[in-house]
Design a protein around this motif. Structure first.
Motif, mmCIF file in Angstrom:
data_model
loop_
_atom_site.group_PDB
_atom_site.id
_atom_site.type_symbol
_atom_site.label_atom_id
_atom_site.label_comp_id
_atom_site.label_asym_id
_atom_site.label_seq_id
_atom_site.Cartn_x
_atom_site.Cartn_y
_atom_site.Cartn_z
ATOM 1 N N SER A 123 0.830 -1.210 0.000
ATOM 2 C CA SER A 123 0.000 0.000 0.000
ATOM 3 C C SER A 123 0.861 1.257 0.000
ATOM 4 O O SER A 123 0.564 2.215 -0.714
ATOM 5 C CB SER A 123 -0.964 0.002 1.191
ATOM 6 N N VAL A 124 1.931 1.261 0.767
ATOM 7 C CA VAL A 124 2.820 2.427 0.789
ATOM 8 C C VAL A 124 3.554 2.549 -0.546
ATOM 9 O O VAL A 124 3.714 3.648 -1.079
ATOM 10 C CB VAL A 124 3.809 2.348 1.970
ATOM 11 N N LEU A 126 2.571 1.429 -3.555
ATOM 12 C CA LEU A 126 1.686 1.747 -4.669
ATOM 13 C C LEU A 126 0.959 3.077 -4.504
ATOM 14 O O LEU A 126 0.721 3.786 -5.475
ATOM 15 C CB LEU A 126 0.650 0.634 -4.849
ATOM 16 N N LEU A 127 0.593 3.388 -3.288
ATOM 17 C CA LEU A 127 -0.258 4.556 -3.063
ATOM 18 C C LEU A 127 0.482 5.723 -2.407
ATOM 19 O O LEU A 127 -0.167 6.669 -1.981
ATOM 20 C CB LEU A 127 -1.457 4.153 -2.200
ATOM 21 N N THR A 128 1.770 5.648 -2.291
ATOM 22 C CA THR A 128 2.646 6.631 -1.655
ATOM 23 C C THR A 128 2.481 6.614 -0.139
ATOM 24 O O THR A 128 1.441 6.170 0.375
ATOM 25 C CB THR A 128 2.421 8.080 -2.156
ATOM 26 N N ILE A 131 -0.722 7.523 2.152
ATOM 27 C CA ILE A 131 -1.809 6.628 2.550
ATOM 28 C C ILE A 131 -1.820 6.428 4.063
ATOM 29 O O ILE A 131 -2.849 6.110 4.662
ATOM 30 C CB ILE A 131 -1.716 5.276 1.784
ATOM 31 N N VAL A 134 -4.385 8.036 6.611
ATOM 32 C CA VAL A 134 -5.688 7.445 6.927
ATOM 33 C C VAL A 134 -5.865 7.359 8.441
ATOM 34 O O VAL A 134 -6.956 7.569 8.969
ATOM 35 C CB VAL A 134 -5.819 6.044 6.276
ATOM 36 N N LEU A 144 -4.594 1.903 6.704
ATOM 37 C CA LEU A 144 -5.297 1.176 5.646
ATOM 38 C C LEU A 144 -5.140 -0.330 5.790
ATOM 39 O O LEU A 144 -6.121 -1.072 5.699
ATOM 40 C CB LEU A 144 -4.798 1.627 4.270
ATOM 41 N N HIS A 145 -3.936 -0.798 6.045
ATOM 42 C CA HIS A 145 -3.731 -2.244 6.153
ATOM 43 C C HIS A 145 -4.407 -2.812 7.399
ATOM 44 O O HIS A 145 -4.815 -3.968 7.401
ATOM 45 C CB HIS A 145 -2.242 -2.605 6.092
#
Length: 164
Positions: A123-124, A126-128, A131, A134, A144-145
């Motif tokens: 997630s970090v 791919l989404l910088t 993220i 959140v 997120l995770h």
């Protein structure tokens, strides 16, 4: 902390309105724990690299192919053994007195810990890193995770006092 889930209802245990002390300073503690764990993983890579070098010499260079996966092997092994262990916390998390729990209060286990780490990195990546913001907008300071896997990170001391 025992491996058993808290004895009272989940909503009372993990409700940030009823038990705000469980979530006090969680995000900053997670940052400190991450840095400590990153340092430990780098230090663990030194003997692991030496072992891979020796295996490479013994296998006439074939073992050196492990160098490409060395970080993943060491990091995921560390996560599985610590975060997925009986205390549900890495060394850095123990230093900051936090631990990870499942949505129903149960302890972490190795597969969940490894999935938690992998989803975090993907997630970090791919989404910088943005993220991670959140956590500023969720009531339980979940990232997120955490939301995807149904986990929460809480302060250990208030959880221990509540379970007594």
């Amino acid at each position: 902390m025992s491996n058993e889930a808290p004895t009272r209802s989940d909503s009372a245990v993990y409700d940030p309105d009823l038990r705000p002390e469980l979530f006090d300073a969680i995000l900053s503690k997670r940052v400190v724990a991450f840095v400590v764990d990153a340092i430990i993983i780098v230090l663990l890579m030194i003997p692991a690299a030496l072992v891979v070098f020796i295996v490479g010499v013994v296998t006439f260079g074939i073992g050196w192919l492990l160098y490409g996966a060395l970080f993943a092997i060491v990091a995921l092994g560390y996560i599985a053994l610590t975060l997925g262990g009986p205390r549900s916390a890495t060394v850095g998390m123990r230093m900051t007195d936090i631990e990870m729990r499942t949505w129903n209060g149960g302890p972490s286990f190795p597969l969940l810990a490894v999935m938690h780490a992998l989803i975090f990195w993907f997630s970090v990546g791919l989404l910088t890193p943005f993220i991670l913001l959140v956590g500023l907008f969720t009531r339980r300071r979940q990232l997120l995770h955490d939301l995807l896997l149904g986990t929460i990170v809480v302060n250990s001391a208030p959880l221990r006092s509540f379970a007594k």
